[in-house]
Write an enzyme that holds these catalytic residues in place. Structure first.
Site, PDB file in Angstrom:
ATOM      1  N   GLU A 242      36.786  97.488  29.804  1.00 25.01           N
ATOM      2  CA  GLU A 242      36.887  96.919  31.153  1.00 25.01           C
ATOM      3  C   GLU A 242      36.889  95.389  31.117  1.00 25.01           C
ATOM      4  O   GLU A 242      37.609  94.741  31.873  1.00 25.01           O
ATOM      5  CB  GLU A 242      35.739  97.438  32.028  1.00 25.01           C
ATOM      6  CG  GLU A 242      35.940  97.011  33.480  1.00 25.01           C
ATOM      7  CD  GLU A 242      34.931  97.605  34.450  1.00 25.01           C
ATOM      8  OE1 GLU A 242      33.984  98.273  33.999  1.00 25.01           O
ATOM      9  OE2 GLU A 242      35.106  97.380  35.654  1.00 25.01           O
ATOM     10  N   ARG A 268      54.130  65.030  44.291  1.00 25.77           N
ATOM     11  CA  ARG A 268      53.214  64.376  45.220  1.00 25.77           C
ATOM     12  C   ARG A 268      53.143  62.891  44.870  1.00 25.77           C
ATOM     13  O   ARG A 268      52.731  62.529  43.749  1.00 25.77           O
ATOM     14  CB  ARG A 268      51.835  65.035  45.131  1.00 25.77           C
ATOM     15  CG  ARG A 268      50.760  64.384  45.941  1.00 25.77           C
ATOM     16  CD  ARG A 268      50.940  64.600  47.428  1.00 25.77           C
ATOM     17  NE  ARG A 268      49.915  63.888  48.173  1.00 25.77           N
ATOM     18  CZ  ARG A 268      50.086  63.398  49.390  1.00 25.77           C
ATOM     19  NH1 ARG A 268      51.243  63.554  50.031  1.00 25.77           N
ATOM     20  NH2 ARG A 268      49.100  62.767  49.989  1.00 25.77           N
ATOM     21  N   GLN A 279      47.045  58.931  34.245  1.00 23.29           N
ATOM     22  CA  GLN A 279      46.529  59.647  33.073  1.00 23.29           C
ATOM     23  C   GLN A 279      45.418  60.636  33.455  1.00 23.29           C
ATOM     24  O   GLN A 279      45.295  61.707  32.853  1.00 23.29           O
ATOM     25  CB  GLN A 279      46.006  58.637  32.055  1.00 23.29           C
ATOM     26  CG  GLN A 279      45.784  59.263  30.701  1.00 23.29           C
ATOM     27  CD  GLN A 279      45.221  58.269  29.712  1.00 23.29           C
ATOM     28  OE1 GLN A 279      44.134  57.715  29.915  1.00 23.29           O
ATOM     29  NE2 GLN A 279      45.955  58.015  28.656  1.00 23.29           N
TER      30      GLN A 279
END
Ligand SMILES: Cc1cc2nc3c(=O)[nH]c(=O)nc-3n(C[C@H](O)[C@H](O)[C@H](O)COP(=O)(O)OP(=O)(O)OC[C@H]3O[C@@H](n4cnc5c(N)ncnc54)[C@H](O)[C@@H]3O)c2cc1C
Length: 380
Positions: A242, A268, A279
Site C-alpha cells: 500500500e 509571469r 536565481q
C-alpha cells in the site's frame, strides 16, 4: 543496472495519463468544496481497471505486476486532478482487495473479489482506533469466538471510504501480543456494524471518511481472513504494497506541478522580468526537480525490490517517507512560485497542498516510517 521502463509499461502509463486527463480532471474544485465522492467517476475508474489492478480475479484486466501498477498509478496521478477519488480507489485496491486476494480463502475470493475488482462493491479497511493510532498493533477492538461465529466489539477511526463502502476488512484482537490480532471481512449490512457521519477533512475532500462502531457484531467463522492470529502479518505485508501504490500517483502529480511551475516562471513577468530569471526562483525549480527525481527513484526501486525479491520493508518505508515529504515540499514551492495566485482557489495549488499534507500521515506517518527504518538498524 537498467533504469528504463519496458515499452509495455510506458504504454500503460501513457494510457492512464490520457484516461485520467479526459475523465477525472473536470469539476474537481466544486466536488472539493462540497466534499462530494463521485460514484460515476468511481465507475469510470473501475471500467479502466483500477480497482482490480493487482488481482488476477478481475474480469476487466487486472493481475498487473507491482511495477506496472506503479506506472499506471503514476499516469493516473499526472492526469487526474481529483486526488481524493484516486486515494479512495487506491485504498480500496491496496488495503481491501489486495489482502483478500493474497490471504483470502477460496470461498472469500470467489464471493468478493470479482465484484470488488470490477468496482461494483466499494471496499474499506479499519485498523486505526482512537486510542492506538500510530501504535496500530496495540488496537483494542476485540474478536471473541462463540461457536461458529466471531463477536466483534470496538471502534475504528479515519476509515477511508466508510460512508460509501459495502465491505470492510477489519483487524481485531483475538488474543494477546503480536500474534493476537486477526483479520475479518465484514459486509456493511452486518447487524452491530454502524457507520458514523462523514468526517470533514482539510484535503482529499472527494474521498469520504467516517468512524465505524462494532457493537456485538457477529460474523460467521468463514469471515476470518487467513488463520487466527494472522492479523499483524497480513497488515504488515499489505502495508508494504500500500505504501508504494498510494504514493505512485504523487509522482505524477509532482511532475505535472513542476511543469506548470516552469511555464509560470517563464510567463509571469512582474515589473517586466520573467520570475524564472531570478536565481531564487530558478534554483527553487531545480530543487523541486531534485526532490521529485530522488523520490521517484526510491519508489521505483522499492517496487522493483518487492516485485523481484519479495520483501521490501525497508525500501517501501524509505519510499513512502521520501515521496510524501517531497510531495509536501514541492507543493509549498509551487505556492511560492505562483505567489498570491497560488493561494486562491482559482488555481489548483492550494488544493494540491491541502491534499499533499495528508500523505505524511496516512499509511503510517513520516515518524513511523523513520522508526521502521531505524528499527531495522536495531535503533529506537
Ligand atoms: C487521509 C487519511 C486517510 C486514512 N485512512 C485510513 C483508513 O482507511 N483506515 C485506517 O485504519 N486508518 C486510516 N487513516 C489513519 C492513519 O493511518 C493514522 O492517522 C496514522 O496512523 C496516525 O495515527 P493518529 O492519527 O492517531 O496519530 P498519532 O498516533 O496520535 O500520532 C500523533 C503524532 O505523534 C507521532 N507519533 C506517534 N507515535 C510515535 C512513535 N512511536 N514514534 C514517533 N512519533 C510518534 C506521529 O508520527 C504523529 O506525528 C487515515 C488517515 C488519514 C489522514
Amino acid at each position: 543496472m537498467d533504469f528504463s521502463w519496458t515499452e509495455e509499461e510506458l504504454r500503460l502509463r501513457q494510457g492512464a495519463r490520457e484516461f485520467a486527463s479526459a475523465r477525472l480532471a473536470e469539476g474537481v474544485p466544486q466536488r472539493d468544496r462540497d466534499s462530494t465522492f463521485s460514484r460515476e467517476l468511481w465507475n469510470a475508474c473501475a471500467e479502466f481497471g483500477l480497482q482490480g489492478l493487482l488481482t488476477a480475479d478481475a474480469s476487466n484486466g487486472g493481475g498487473a505486476n507491482l511495477l506496472s501498477a506503479v506506472a499506471i498509478l503514476e499516469g493516473i496521478g499526472y492526469g487526474a486532478r481529483d486526488n481524493g477519488l484516486v486515494f479512495s480507489v487506491v485504498a480500496h485496491a491496496a488495503s481491501c482487495v489486495e489482502p483478500l486476494a493474497t490471504f483470502g480463502s477460496e470461498a472469500q475470493r470467489r464471493e468478493w473479489l470479482p465484484r470488488l475488482a470490477d468496482g461494483t462493491l466499494i471496499g474499506a479497511t479499519g485498523i486505526t482506533e482512537p486510542d492506538s493510532g500510530s501504535s496500530a498493533l496495540t488496537l483494542a477492538t476485540t474478536a471473541v469466538q462463540d461457536g461458529a461465529e466471531w463477536v466483534l466489539n470496538g471502534s475504528k477511526t479515519f476509515v477511508t471510504n466508510a460512508p460509501v463502502a459495502d465491505l470492510f476488512v477489519l483487524y481485531a484482537r483475538s488474543g494477546q501480543g503480536f500474534g493476537g490480532l486477526s483479520c475479518f471481512v465484514v459486509p456493511r449490512e452486518t447487524a452491530g456494524l454502524t457507520i458514523g457521519p462523514p468526517v470533514e477533512k482539510m484535503g482529499l475532500r472527494t474521498s469520504p471518511m467516517a468512524l465505524i462502531y462494532l457493537d456485538d457484531c457477529r460474523v460467521p467463522s468463514s469471515s476470518l481472513v487467513g488463520g487466527i492470529g494472522w492479523g499483524a502479518m497480513i497488515f504488515s505485508r499489505t502495508m508494504e504494497v500500500e505504501r508504494l501504490l498510494v504514493m505512485a500517483p504523487a509522482i505524477g502529480v509532482m511532475e505535472r506541478l513542476l511543469e506548470g511551475c516552469v511555464l509560470h516562471a517563464r510567463q509571469r513577468t512582474p515589473g517586466g522580468t520573467p520570475i524564472g530569471k531570478y536565481q531564487a526562483i530558478a534554483h527553487r525549480i531545480a530543487d523541486m526537480e531534485l526532490q521529485l527525481e530522488g523520490a521517484r527513484l526510491l519508489l521505483y526501486r522499492a517496487a522493483w525490490q518487492r516485485a523481484h525479491r519479495g520483501a521490501a520493508t525497508r525500501e517501501s518505508a524509505l519510499a513512502k517517507l521520501a515521496v510524501s515529504e517531497a510531495y509536501v515540499e514541492l507543493c509549498r514551492s509551487a505556492m511560492q512560485i505562483y505567489g498570491g495566485y497560488g493561494y486562491t482557489a482559482e488555481y489548483e495549488i492550494e488544493r494540491q497542498l491541502r491534499d499533499a499534507l495528508a500523505a505524511t500521515l496516512y499509511v503510517g506517518t513520516s515518524e513511523i516510517q523513520r522508526n521502521l527504518v531505524a528499527g531495522l538498524r536495531g535503533l529506537g
